[in-house]
Design an enzyme around this catalytic site. Structure first.
Site, mmCIF file in Angstrom:
data_model
loop_
_atom_site.group_PDB
_atom_site.id
_atom_site.type_symbol
_atom_site.label_atom_id
_atom_site.label_comp_id
_atom_site.label_asym_id
_atom_site.label_seq_id
_atom_site.Cartn_x
_atom_site.Cartn_y
_atom_site.Cartn_z
ATOM 1 N N LYS A 295 0.841 -1.201 0.000
ATOM 2 C CA LYS A 295 0.000 0.000 0.000
ATOM 3 C C LYS A 295 0.875 1.249 0.000
ATOM 4 O O LYS A 295 2.006 1.194 0.461
ATOM 5 C CB LYS A 295 -0.866 0.023 1.283
ATOM 6 C CG LYS A 295 -2.031 -0.936 1.285
ATOM 7 C CD LYS A 295 -2.819 -0.801 2.580
ATOM 8 C CE LYS A 295 -3.979 -1.771 2.637
ATOM 9 N NZ LYS A 295 -4.997 -1.560 1.620
ATOM 10 N N ARG A 369 -10.337 -11.408 1.795
ATOM 11 C CA ARG A 369 -11.177 -12.482 1.239
ATOM 12 C C ARG A 369 -10.443 -13.822 1.273
ATOM 13 O O ARG A 369 -11.080 -14.866 1.298
ATOM 14 C CB ARG A 369 -11.615 -12.103 -0.178
ATOM 15 C CG ARG A 369 -10.510 -12.001 -1.181
ATOM 16 C CD ARG A 369 -10.902 -11.202 -2.409
ATOM 17 N NE ARG A 369 -10.931 -9.746 -2.153
ATOM 18 C CZ ARG A 369 -11.300 -8.834 -3.043
ATOM 19 N NH1 ARG A 369 -11.694 -9.200 -4.244
ATOM 20 N NH2 ARG A 369 -11.282 -7.551 -2.737
HETATM 21 N N1 BES Z 1 -8.271 -3.664 4.326
HETATM 22 C C1 BES Z 1 -8.373 -3.241 2.982
HETATM 23 C C2 BES Z 1 -9.670 -2.471 2.702
HETATM 24 C C3 BES Z 1 -9.742 -1.112 3.343
HETATM 25 C C4 BES Z 1 -9.252 -0.001 2.676
HETATM 26 C C5 BES Z 1 -10.319 -0.949 4.583
HETATM 27 C C6 BES Z 1 -9.334 1.251 3.274
HETATM 28 C C7 BES Z 1 -10.393 0.288 5.172
HETATM 29 C C8 BES Z 1 -9.915 1.384 4.534
HETATM 30 C C9 BES Z 1 -8.372 -4.466 2.061
HETATM 31 O O1 BES Z 1 -7.580 -5.508 2.488
HETATM 32 C C10 BES Z 1 -7.829 -4.042 0.745
HETATM 33 O O2 BES Z 1 -6.707 -3.674 0.685
HETATM 34 N N2 BES Z 1 -8.672 -4.104 -0.279
HETATM 35 C C11 BES Z 1 -8.284 -3.722 -1.586
HETATM 36 C C12 BES Z 1 -8.794 -4.755 -2.553
HETATM 37 C C13 BES Z 1 -8.261 -4.608 -3.951
HETATM 38 C C14 BES Z 1 -6.786 -4.874 -3.988
HETATM 39 C C15 BES Z 1 -8.980 -5.575 -4.865
HETATM 40 C C16 BES Z 1 -8.889 -2.356 -1.862
HETATM 41 O O3 BES Z 1 -10.006 -2.092 -1.436
HETATM 42 O O4 BES Z 1 -8.196 -1.540 -2.487
HETATM 43 MN MN MN Z 2 -5.584 -5.329 1.872
#
Ligand code: BES
Ligand code: MN
Ligand code: ZN
Length: 516
Positions: A295, A369
């Protein structure tokens, strides 16, 4: 339970709530008194309100002089000098009567609590007159306790400086002018106190940084919670056991971290032994760096809260036990970190999940997931009456619904209706997103059964479509709490940061089921 050595202090700081019957005009033990007022109405205190004529006149004058005193969440503080009256009165606006909801009472109660706190008052008395509010006494009292308690939350466990500044509000009294429903009000207040305790637990866990709250520590917190509570049992699976069970999807996520993953199982047997449990599944990434699909640095610190789903289901099952609900509940909490270590799972890797279905990892940041896939499959062994998973799953859900609203997806109509009802009752906003065929198409992989990411568009829903592949033939609903789990702006009764979202919703859901 945070941090070592501070447990007692934290317990002592809990608001002590009592319920009393108001006797007109007198009260031996005044603190500051909060009175709720509607906007745009002639003010009439009923005869049985505990304020003398002078104070009635004063309130009427204030509201007549400035109708804005009744504006939603407006507070007016004054110090009566004449007649039998408390030393300080807070008027809290409820807005227009025809726009009034129970949730606004929570917000208004929170305002009262904060106003008392900021005046360094130790005691707050809230006058709740059902015939003025036109809400049932017990319901109003429960909401008021929730509002004050949830609104005053602070995460101060790790502050060592500037701590004694300001005396905390310590006592809350709910004053009901009618004698008849005192018992019912007391019962509902006791329930609300327990529910708030569970919400605090979830908030504390969610606020704790990832160096302090590792999967092992989270497992330990769950074990501490169950100590001495007969109907609550905790089982922790460690990596070798997960390996034996074939939880390779979960282990794939864990492989990049030096922290041991834990699969936490908390079960509460309050119902008949033969009846199927409700199974809650809570995503618990004690930290989500994104893994190899790292990230960006900005706001990455907030990913300490990526275990809010796990915290919520732990809080809910703990409250179910506190309330001695006649129902069986199991909370499954897959807990791990998502880190980019040398053994980390890579984009392109294929994982064989516990269900036997294979998953192509497109993006290691779509890790929630992956751990839920194995947890949802594991849920089948309980032959559950219902499965509800709670997860900070997608940024896409925040884009779709904003940060205050939980996204709901699933195929079981009646179960979704139950959640909607609990949502209305608790003020935890939930909105349904569709889970149609076309979304299922998007998660098919060329080289494996499914892929863990279908790109940005419809991201909240394709994530749910993915989860659905691992759910057995049981009623199931998915709740994406990515938005409300961590608030960047405070709301009427939720401070910034961890909200404990899901706890009140799930407990209400269970209570509703018990009533049927
Ligand atoms: N934990 C994150 C989702 C999230 C983002 C929660 C911001 C709270 C605040 C999750 O694991 C994630 O990174 N999801 C990705 C999925 C994508 C790579 C398909 C996302 O939402 O960008
Ligand atoms: Mn994530
Ligand atoms: Zn995540």
């Amino acid at each position: 339970i945070f941090p070592p050595g501070r447990e007692e202090e934290i317990l002592k700081s809990e608001l002590k709530v009592t319920v009393r019957n108001a006797v007109a005009g007198t009260d031996p033990d005044w603190g500051c008194l909060g009175i709720f007022v509607f906007q745009g109405e002639r003010f009439e205190a009923a005869d049985n309100w505990p304020v003398g004529q002078e104070t009635r006149d004063l309130i009427r004058k204030i509201l007549k002089r400035n109708d804005l005193a009744g504006k939603l969440y407006r507070e007016t503080v004054f110090f009566p000098e004449h007649g039998p009256a408390p030393p300080m009165i807070i008027l809290i606006g409820l807005g227009k009567r025809d726009e009034f909801t129970l949730d606004k009472l929570r917000g208004a109660a929170a305002k009262a609590g904060k106003a008392a706190q900021s005046h360094r008052e130790e005691k707050l008395i809230l006058l709740l007159d059902p015939s003025y509010l036109r809400i049932e006494g017990p319901e109003a009292a429960g909401a008021a306790v929730e509002g004050v308690t949830l609104g005053l939350y602070r995460f101060s466990a790790f502050k060592t400086l500037d701590r004694e500044e300001g005396q905390d509000l310590q006592f809350l009294t709910i004053l009901v002018p009618e004698r008849s429903r005192l018992k019912a009000v007391r019962a509902e207040v006791a329930v609300a106190v327990k529910i708030c305790r569970a919400a605090y637990l979830a908030r504390d866990l969610t606020s704790m940084p990832a160096n302090e709250l590792t999967p092992a520590v989270l497992a330990e917190k769950a074990q501490i919670l169950a100590e001495g509570r007969a109907k609550l049992t905790v089982t922790i699976l460690s990596a070798p056991e997960m390996k034996r069970l074939g939880m390779n999807s979960l282990l794939g996520v864990a492989s990049g971290s030096d922290q041991e993953p834990k699969f936490i199982i908390v079960s509460y047997l309050g119902g008949d032994e033969a009846t199927s449990p409700v199974v809650f599944v809570g995503k618990a990434l004690t930290f989500d760096s994104g893994g190899i699909s790292l990230k960006p640095a900005e706001k990455m610190d907030e990913m300490k809260s990526d275990m809010a789903g796990g915290a919520a289901v732990l809080g809910a099952v703990s409250a179910a036990a506190d309330l001695e609900l006649p129902i069986n509940v199991v909370a499954l909490i897959p807990a791990t970190e998502n880190m980019p270590g040398g053994k980390a799972c890579r984009p392109g890797d294929i994982l064989r999940s516990m269900s036997g279905k294979t998953i192509e990892v497109i993006n290691t940041d779509a890790e929630g997931r992956l751990i839920l896939a194995d947890a949802l499959h594991y849920a089948s062994r309980f032959e559950p009456a219902a499965i509800i998973d709670v997860a900070t799953l997608t940024g896409a859900c925040i884009v779709a619904l904003g940060e205050q609203v939980t996204g709901m997806m699933g195929a079981d109509g009646p179960l979704k209706e139950e959640i909607k009802r609990a949502s209305q009752q608790t003020g935890e906003m939930v909105w349904e997103l569709p889970l149609w065929e076309n979304y299922h198409e998007q998660i098919k992989s060329e080289v494996a059964d499914f892929k863990n990411s279908a790109g940005r568009t419809g991201g909240a829903i394709t994530a749910a479509a993915f989860l659905s592949k691992f759910v057995g033939p049981y009623p199931w609903v998915h709740l994406d709490i990515a938005g409300p789990a961590w608030l960047t702006k405070e709301t009427a009764y939720q401070p910034k940061g961890a909200s404990g979202v899901g706890v009140r919703l799930l407990v209400r859901f269970l209570r509703n089921r018990c009533r049927k």
